[in-house]
Design an enzyme around this catalytic site. Sequence first.
Site, PDB file in Angstrom:
ATOM      1  N   TYR A  63       2.774   1.786  -3.222  1.00 20.72           N
ATOM      2  CA  TYR A  63       1.845   2.221  -4.250  1.00 20.72           C
ATOM      3  C   TYR A  63       1.571   3.721  -4.102  1.00 20.72           C
ATOM      4  CZ  TYR A  63      -2.471   2.406  -6.989  1.00 20.72           C
ATOM      5  OH  TYR A  63      -3.438   2.732  -7.890  1.00 20.72           O
ATOM      6  N   ASP A  64       1.267   4.124  -2.863  1.00 21.83           N
ATOM      7  CA  ASP A  64       1.003   5.536  -2.589  1.00 21.83           C
ATOM      8  C   ASP A  64       2.206   6.398  -2.938  1.00 21.83           C
ATOM      9  OD1 ASP A  64      -1.544   5.483  -1.813  1.00 21.83           O
ATOM     10  OD2 ASP A  64      -1.184   5.701   0.342  1.00 21.83           O
ATOM     11  N   ARG A  80     -18.653   8.111  -1.074  1.00 24.18           N
ATOM     12  CA  ARG A  80     -18.246   9.500  -1.210  1.00 24.18           C
ATOM     13  C   ARG A  80     -16.855   9.725  -0.635  1.00 24.18           C
ATOM     14  NH1 ARG A  80     -18.430  14.053   1.847  1.00 24.18           N
ATOM     15  NH2 ARG A  80     -18.726  15.969   0.694  1.00 24.18           N
ATOM     16  N   LYS A 104     -34.578  14.928   0.951  1.00 21.45           N
ATOM     17  CA  LYS A 104     -33.162  14.668   1.227  1.00 21.45           C
ATOM     18  C   LYS A 104     -33.115  13.366   2.007  1.00 21.45           C
ATOM     19  CE  LYS A 104     -28.942  16.832   2.941  1.00 21.45           C
ATOM     20  NZ  LYS A 104     -28.438  15.773   3.789  1.00 21.45           N
ATOM     21  N   CYS A 108       1.230  24.570  26.651  1.00 17.77           N
ATOM     22  CA  CYS A 108      -0.002  23.945  27.150  1.00 17.77           C
ATOM     23  C   CYS A 108      -0.145  22.559  26.508  1.00 17.77           C
ATOM     24  CB  CYS A 108      -1.208  24.813  26.801  1.00 17.77           C
ATOM     25  SG  CYS A 108      -2.762  24.057  27.306  1.00 17.77           S
ATOM     26  N   LYS A 151     -33.001  22.280  -6.298  1.00 18.56           N
ATOM     27  CA  LYS A 151     -31.930  22.399  -7.297  1.00 18.56           C
ATOM     28  C   LYS A 151     -32.419  23.249  -8.458  1.00 18.56           C
ATOM     29  CE  LYS A 151     -30.363  17.762  -6.146  1.00 18.56           C
ATOM     30  NZ  LYS A 151     -30.473  16.333  -6.463  1.00 18.56           N
ATOM     31  N   CYS A 191      -6.244  28.229  32.736  1.00 16.22           N
ATOM     32  CA  CYS A 191      -6.388  27.020  31.926  1.00 16.22           C
ATOM     33  C   CYS A 191      -6.353  25.793  32.828  1.00 16.22           C
ATOM     34  CB  CYS A 191      -5.261  26.969  30.901  1.00 16.22           C
ATOM     35  SG  CYS A 191      -5.212  25.410  30.003  1.00 16.22           S
ATOM     36  N   ASP A 244     -31.761  10.336   4.142  1.00 18.37           N
ATOM     37  CA  ASP A 244     -30.736  10.255   5.183  1.00 18.37           C
ATOM     38  C   ASP A 244     -30.035   8.898   5.099  1.00 18.37           C
ATOM     39  OD1 ASP A 244     -29.178  10.930   7.280  1.00 18.37           O
ATOM     40  OD2 ASP A 244     -30.749  10.827   8.803  1.00 18.37           O
ATOM     41  N   GLU A 259     -28.452   7.892  -3.214  1.00 21.19           N
ATOM     42  CA  GLU A 259     -28.334   7.567  -1.795  1.00 21.19           C
ATOM     43  C   GLU A 259     -28.688   6.111  -1.529  1.00 21.19           C
ATOM     44  OE1 GLU A 259     -27.339  10.317  -0.434  1.00 21.19           O
ATOM     45  OE2 GLU A 259     -27.631  10.194   1.743  1.00 21.19           O
ATOM     46  N   SER A 282     -21.035  18.323  -1.137  1.00 16.87           N
ATOM     47  CA  SER A 282     -22.107  18.322  -0.145  1.00 16.87           C
ATOM     48  C   SER A 282     -23.001  19.531  -0.425  1.00 16.87           C
ATOM     49  CB  SER A 282     -21.541  18.316   1.265  1.00 16.87           C
ATOM     50  OG  SER A 282     -20.581  19.306   1.403  1.00 16.87           O
ATOM     51  N   CYS A 287      -6.596  30.018  26.559  1.00 11.23           N
ATOM     52  CA  CYS A 287      -5.396  29.757  27.342  1.00 11.23           C
ATOM     53  C   CYS A 287      -4.243  30.497  26.686  1.00 11.23           C
ATOM     54  CB  CYS A 287      -5.126  28.253  27.353  1.00 11.23           C
ATOM     55  SG  CYS A 287      -3.447  27.838  27.825  1.00 11.23           S
ATOM     56  N   GLU A 341     -37.115  17.909  -3.809  1.00 12.21           N
ATOM     57  CA  GLU A 341     -37.161  16.455  -3.583  1.00 12.21           C
ATOM     58  C   GLU A 341     -36.690  16.151  -2.176  1.00 12.21           C
ATOM     59  OE1 GLU A 341     -33.977  16.494  -6.541  1.00 12.21           O
ATOM     60  OE2 GLU A 341     -33.133  14.775  -5.505  1.00 12.21           O
ATOM     61  N   TYR A 346     -30.315  10.475  -7.789  1.00 17.08           N
ATOM     62  CA  TYR A 346     -30.724  11.887  -7.812  1.00 17.08           C
ATOM     63  C   TYR A 346     -29.703  12.822  -8.450  1.00 17.08           C
ATOM     64  CZ  TYR A 346     -28.012  11.779  -3.446  1.00 17.08           C
ATOM     65  OH  TYR A 346     -27.036  11.587  -2.509  1.00 17.08           O
ATOM     66  N   CYS A 400      -2.963  23.671  31.941  1.00 11.23           N
ATOM     67  CA  CYS A 400      -1.572  24.078  32.166  1.00 11.23           C
ATOM     68  C   CYS A 400      -1.458  25.205  33.186  1.00 11.23           C
ATOM     69  CB  CYS A 400      -0.902  24.490  30.855  1.00 11.23           C
ATOM     70  SG  CYS A 400      -1.466  26.066  30.196  1.00 11.23           S
ATOM     71  N   LYS A 435     -33.373  21.912   5.695  1.00 10.53           N
ATOM     72  CA  LYS A 435     -33.399  20.861   6.709  1.00 10.53           C
ATOM     73  C   LYS A 435     -34.648  20.959   7.578  1.00 10.53           C
ATOM     74  CE  LYS A 435     -30.041  18.550   7.325  1.00 10.53           C
ATOM     75  NZ  LYS A 435     -28.634  18.711   7.672  1.00 10.53           N
ATOM     76  N   ASP A 490       0.828  -1.186   0.000  1.00  5.79           N
ATOM     77  CA  ASP A 490       0.000   0.000   0.000  1.00  5.79           C
ATOM     78  C   ASP A 490       0.876   1.254   0.000  1.00  5.79           C
ATOM     79  OD1 ASP A 490      -2.238   1.454   0.199  1.00  5.79           O
ATOM     80  OD2 ASP A 490      -2.892   0.670   2.127  1.00  5.79           O
ATOM     81  N   ALA A 491       1.849   1.244   0.887  1.00  7.46           N
ATOM     82  CA  ALA A 491       2.705   2.425   1.057  1.00  7.46           C
ATOM     83  C   ALA A 491       3.538   2.680  -0.194  1.00  7.46           C
ATOM     84  CB  ALA A 491       3.611   2.234   2.262  1.00  7.46           C
TER      85      ALA A 491
HETATM   86  S1  IVH Z   1     -27.742  16.332  -4.402  1.00  7.96           S
HETATM   87  C1  IVH Z   1     -24.193  18.422  -5.947  1.00  7.96           C
HETATM   88  N1  IVH Z   1     -29.981  15.270  -3.631  1.00  7.96           N
HETATM   89  O1  IVH Z   1     -26.986  14.911   1.042  1.00  7.96           O
HETATM   90  C2  IVH Z   1     -25.144  17.977  -4.939  1.00  7.96           C
HETATM   91  N2  IVH Z   1     -28.092  14.988  -2.231  1.00  7.96           N
HETATM   92  O2  IVH Z   1     -25.649  17.141   2.312  1.00  7.96           O
HETATM   93  C3  IVH Z   1     -25.140  16.531  -4.761  1.00  7.96           C
HETATM   94  N3  IVH Z   1     -28.524  13.647  -0.244  1.00  7.96           N
HETATM   95  O3  IVH Z   1     -23.763  14.103  -0.010  1.00  7.96           O
HETATM   96  C4  IVH Z   1     -26.125  16.079  -3.804  1.00  7.96           C
HETATM   97  N4  IVH Z   1     -30.625  13.217  -0.646  1.00  7.96           N
HETATM   98  O4  IVH Z   1     -25.459  12.211   0.273  1.00  7.96           O
HETATM   99  C5  IVH Z   1     -28.721  15.470  -3.332  1.00  7.96           C
HETATM  100  N5  IVH Z   1     -32.027  14.324  -3.108  1.00  7.96           N
HETATM  101  C6  IVH Z   1     -30.759  14.526  -2.813  1.00  7.96           C
HETATM  102  C7  IVH Z   1     -30.161  14.001  -1.654  1.00  7.96           C
HETATM  103  C8  IVH Z   1     -28.834  14.267  -1.394  1.00  7.96           C
HETATM  104  C9  IVH Z   1     -29.620  13.022   0.183  1.00  7.96           C
HETATM  105  C10 IVH Z   1     -27.234  13.655   0.489  1.00  7.96           C
HETATM  106  C11 IVH Z   1     -26.024  13.328  -0.331  1.00  7.96           C
HETATM  107  C12 IVH Z   1     -25.088  14.494  -0.151  1.00  7.96           C
HETATM  108  C13 IVH Z   1     -25.597  15.119   1.083  1.00  7.96           C
HETATM  109  C14 IVH Z   1     -25.290  16.591   1.115  1.00  7.96           C
END
Ligand code: IVH
Length: 703
Positions: A44-45, A144, A123, A448, A295, A424, A125, A179, A90, A442, A121, A231, A427, A319, A41-42
């Site tokens: 290769y890196d 990811r 989100k 420290c 989006k 602190c 989880d 997801e 994200s 501190c 749409e 998505y 320390c 959210k 591994d090392a």
């Molecule tokens: S779009 C460029 N759509 O939320 C944007 N993400 O907080 C790509 N996720 O890493 C993400 N539902 O894992 C998108 N309908 C949805 C989603 C979604 C869940 C997650 C995804 C992302 C994270 C960002």
Amino acid sequence: MDIAVHDLDQAQAQAELARLAKVLGDANASYHTLDAPDISDAEYDALKRRNAAIEARFPDLKRADSPSDQVGGAIGAGFGKVAHRLRMLSLENAFAESDVSDFDDRVKRFLNISEVSYTAEPKIDGLSLNLRYEDGHLVQAATRGDGEVGEDVTENARTISDIPQTLRAAPPLLEVRGEVYMSHADFADLNARQMARGERVFANPRNAAAGSLRQLDAAITAARPLRFFAYAWGVVSQPLGSTQIASIEAFKLMGFQVNPLTILCQTTADMVAQYRKIEAMRATLGYDIDGVVYKVNDLSLQERLGFRSTTPRWAIAHKFPAELAWTRLLAIDIQVGRTGALSPVARLQPVTVGGVVVANATLHNEDYIAGRDSKGALIRAGKDIRLGDWVQVYRAGDVIPKVADVDLSQRNSAAQPFDFPVICPECGSPAHREPGDSVRRCSGGLICPAQGVERLKHFVARGAFDIEGLGAKQVEMFFADPDLPVKQPADIFTLAQRDADNPFKKLKNRDGFGEKSAANLFAAIEARRTIPLDRLIFSLAIRHVGEVAAGVIARHYGTWPEFEAAVTSAEPGNAAWADLLSADGVGEVLAQSLTEAFHNPAERAAIDALAAQLTILPVQVRATVASDIAGKTLVFTGSLEKMTRAEAKARAEALGAKVAGSVSAKTDLVIAGPGAGSKAKEAERLGVALIDEDAWIALAGLA
Ligand code: IVH
């Protein structure tokens, strides 16, 4: 013995790149097909880094089959690693409705248009996955990871029935993103089975999905019902459609599950209405969601909006409100962080909040406990927090739980206001507050131990050196170790040698280590001896220098010698200072903190000792499109008529250019719109090339 990268001439570099392409290619092949790695591994890196270093020095020699662009496994460590061809991003978060209209305003302002439609749409989880299809066949699935490099979970993904092995009518190359999640019913069944077998139960469906996908034995994944919603997409050989909604429709026709609650909205009122509707259905959907994603629908507008460092400008996650619970505050501990900040941590009677047991929560700072903010305004109507109080805790997504409120009706009459320490606890140095700052710090600096250890933890963390096998626990162990101490970052890189020189108490003979794990640790450290400049700057744990700022600074200076010389000489008022401030997003506060670190003798000695151990790679400008302006410094002045200043800047950066605020001898090109004044004159005086907006549009490939 390999010739050092900086000593290679053109011909040697070319030959070396050819050799590395072959060696790394063979290693990948034997890893993927024979499952019998022939290099470590090392190693290769290290080879991959050498290849990247040579390419950074000789960008013109980069091969079409460069190993840097190839998806390949780091060998040995569980899953292979996959470098995402397009970063997995994200999302920025919105909480209030006003955040949604702010988002809409920002989009319209950036584009200078008045009508934009959006998709809305759920989100999901779960955890995101990138699926690569070649000629309609699934060839790779990757998590990811840190957004740049994920884990190869292809075999596991093949066991998920929502993920087609072959696609109907797919383009030659298609990366589908979406997801992986587990339904409530399957989660309950799984936990019941786990319990019956005396195995661990999962805290929530998301953890269960993650634990099931990341199984080294794909048979275990297969036995755990996972699902997948598509998505988004990564690399595609041809567009799926001209809008987001059409692309999602295309996924459906190819055989993917897409979320049935996805709709098109014309106004923010429509978006919020869909949010309310989905929120009302949340409990009966049968799977966890934590918000609604909006989006921009038109993909050409998405393209114009582009990205910030880790999030697109064209999307936002609205959210759901965080889950709440009441519990008793048992104690307040003070933790000292890497910048010396004294952070109060609430120790709580354990309580379940949104499916997770919470026993600790942050109390932010002394003002927060006292019921006011840094400006003296009241929070919680001025109610302070005392030991033994009933407090309300909440969690929003993955973030650390927080204490929101306190129930005065349950307070013990003998409870006293909390006395925040002014020395602190680690320390004993005085802990001061700067005017206008809520945080008490501190003053012990490097003396420290808490700061020392926290800085080291930061140093080895993700985004910084990210050394495999050297996490917070090991850092604490080495920090306290009398025989093999690691007190500062440079010590990490002398660890192997010191261990070899010490005939007694070898690492391999200690608790928690063996021959193999000690060797692995040394190899993992060795693999990080070569490090890109931006990561190094981030790892130094300088206040105000986060990952984004470190990237900006690294791109501004390009190389360690340039950076080091500039920061050493920068002082308010001189040219180096002005140059530092001209980097986008670098303000006085950051500049002050950065130069202070380099001017402080003890800190400087630690930085120099570290740099002496490393090979520091210059930053590679990441152009998303082939471009003539990569690496150039541009200045925009006057008014632009065809795009906003924000869009022009974002476009230039996407093409790999730097945008500066003022013209200097380092400026390569000035784009002057009508009304350009002193900057255009300065450009003429310095002989810097000057173009108008139309020429810029052509240069940016937008004509
Ligand atoms: S779009 C460029 N759509 O939320 C944007 N993400 O907080 C790509 N996720 O890493 C993400 N539902 O894992 C998108 N309908 C949805 C989603 C979604 C869940 C997650 C995804 C992302 C994270 C960002």
